[in-house]
Design a protein around this motif. Structure first.
Motif, mmCIF file in Angstrom:
data_model
loop_
_atom_site.group_PDB
_atom_site.id
_atom_site.type_symbol
_atom_site.label_atom_id
_atom_site.label_comp_id
_atom_site.label_asym_id
_atom_site.label_seq_id
_atom_site.Cartn_x
_atom_site.Cartn_y
_atom_site.Cartn_z
ATOM 1 N N ARG A 15 -2.556 26.356 -30.324
ATOM 2 C CA ARG A 15 -3.170 26.327 -28.997
ATOM 3 C C ARG A 15 -3.366 24.916 -28.470
ATOM 4 N NH1 ARG A 15 -8.382 29.348 -27.635
ATOM 5 N NH2 ARG A 15 -7.598 28.832 -25.570
ATOM 6 N N SER A 16 -3.797 24.026 -29.359
ATOM 7 C CA SER A 16 -4.139 22.676 -28.918
ATOM 8 C C SER A 16 -2.941 21.740 -28.808
ATOM 9 C CB SER A 16 -5.176 22.060 -29.872
ATOM 10 O OG SER A 16 -4.641 21.975 -31.190
ATOM 11 N N LYS A 20 0.167 23.568 -25.520
ATOM 12 C CA LYS A 20 -0.026 22.580 -24.461
ATOM 13 C C LYS A 20 1.292 21.939 -24.048
ATOM 14 C CE LYS A 20 -4.451 22.845 -23.797
ATOM 15 N NZ LYS A 20 -4.992 23.307 -22.484
ATOM 16 N N LYS A 21 2.169 21.682 -25.041
ATOM 17 C CA LYS A 21 3.458 21.056 -24.748
ATOM 18 C C LYS A 21 4.366 21.982 -23.946
ATOM 19 C CE LYS A 21 3.750 17.863 -28.681
ATOM 20 N NZ LYS A 21 4.535 17.522 -29.897
ATOM 21 N N GLU A 23 3.166 24.672 -21.995
ATOM 22 C CA GLU A 23 2.298 25.516 -21.167
ATOM 23 C C GLU A 23 2.990 26.006 -19.904
ATOM 24 O OE1 GLU A 23 -2.365 25.626 -19.727
ATOM 25 O OE2 GLU A 23 -1.522 23.810 -20.614
ATOM 26 N N GLU A 24 3.775 25.156 -19.266
ATOM 27 C CA GLU A 24 4.464 25.558 -18.045
ATOM 28 C C GLU A 24 5.491 26.651 -18.321
ATOM 29 O OE1 GLU A 24 3.872 24.838 -14.852
ATOM 30 O OE2 GLU A 24 2.081 23.907 -15.699
#
Length: 214
Positions: A15-16, A20-21, A23-24
Motif C-alpha cells: 500500500r505504501s 503509490k507508484k 496509483e494512476e
C-alpha cells in the motif's frame, strides 16, 4: 500466527510503496474496467507466479490457477465448474485474444498421476481432478517405456499442456473464435530451476524456447 503477520507487513508495504507508484494505473482500471490481454491458465503451485514470469502488471492477465493447470472438457450440465466458467467469461465477456496454458517442471499433480490413488472422504475431489492428467501419463509411459520415471514425468508435463489445449477446443465459445482467427491458443512449459519458458510449436510438434518464437 507468525505467517499471517508477515502477510500483514507485506500488505502495508504494498500500500505504501508499490500501490503509490502505480496509483494512476489502478485508478484507471477501476474507472474503465479491466481489458486483459490474455487468459493465463496456470498451476496453483506457489513457485509459479504468472505476472512475475511474464513481467506483466495489473490488468494485463486474467488468471486461472488450479492443481496441474488442467482444463476439464466442456460439460453442458448445471454443476459448479470454476475453471470452465472462467474460460467462458474471459472469452465471451472480456474477449481476450489469447489463451495461455502454462505447465511447469517438478509438477506435483503430474507426479501424483504416476501413483495409485483411492479416493477418500478427504481426497475425493483431488483424485477425481487428477484424472485430467492420466492421458499425458499414459502417453509418457507408452512413448518412453525404457526411460526413468523422472524422464517420463518431464514428458508428461509437456504432453499434458497439449491435452489441455485440445480440451479448450471442446468449448463452443473457444472453438468458434479460434476458427474465426479471433482467438489464439498457446502451450507453455516453465522451468522452475532455470526460469526458461518453452512453447509448443504445433507445426513441428515440439517444445522450443519462447525467445525463438517469431
Amino acid at each position: 500466527m507468525p505467517k499471517i503477520k508477515e502477510f500483514e507487513k507485506g500488505h502495508q508495504y504494498f500500500r505504501s510503496v508499490k500501490f503509490k507508484k502505480n496509483e494512476e494505473r489502478f485508478k484507471k482500471l477501476v474507472e474503465e474496467g479491466q481489458s486483459p490481454k490474455a487468459l493465463f491458465i496456470g498451476c496453483s503451485d506457489s513457485r509459479v507466479m504468472p505476472n512475475m514470469i511474464t513481467n506483466t502488471g495489473p490488468g494485463d492477465l486474467f488468471i486461472v490457477r488450479n492443481i496441474g493447470n488442467f482444463v476439464p472438457p466442456f460439460s453442458p450440465d448445471e454443476d459448479f465448474h470454476a475453471t470452465a466458467a472462467a474460460i467462458e467469461y474471459a472469452v465471451t465477456h472480456l474477449e481476450v485474444s489469447d489463451i495461455i496454458v502454462c505447465g511447469h517442471s517438478d509438477c506435483g499433480a503430474i507426479k501424483e498421476c504416476f501413483k495409485p490413488h483411492e479416493p477418500t472422504e478427504e481426497s475425493i475431489h483431488t483424485v477425481k481432478w487428477l484424472q485430467l492428467g492420466i492421458p499425458a501419463r499414459d502417453m509418457a509411459r507408452h512413448s518412453l517405456p525404457d526411460k526413468s520415471i523422472e524422464e517420463q514425468r518431464d514428458f508428461a508435463e509437456k504432453a499434458s499442456v497439449v491435452f489441455q489445449l485440445e480440451n479448450l477446443l471442446t468449448y463452443p465459445a473457444v472453438r468458434k473464435r479460434v476458427d474465426e482467427e479471433k482467438l489464439f491458443l498457446h502451450g507453455w512449459h516453465y522451468n522452475l530451476a532455470s526460469a526458461e519458458i518453452l512453447y509448443f510449436d504445433e507445426t513441428e510438434l515440439d517444445f522450443k524456447p519462447l525467445g525463438e518464437k517469431s
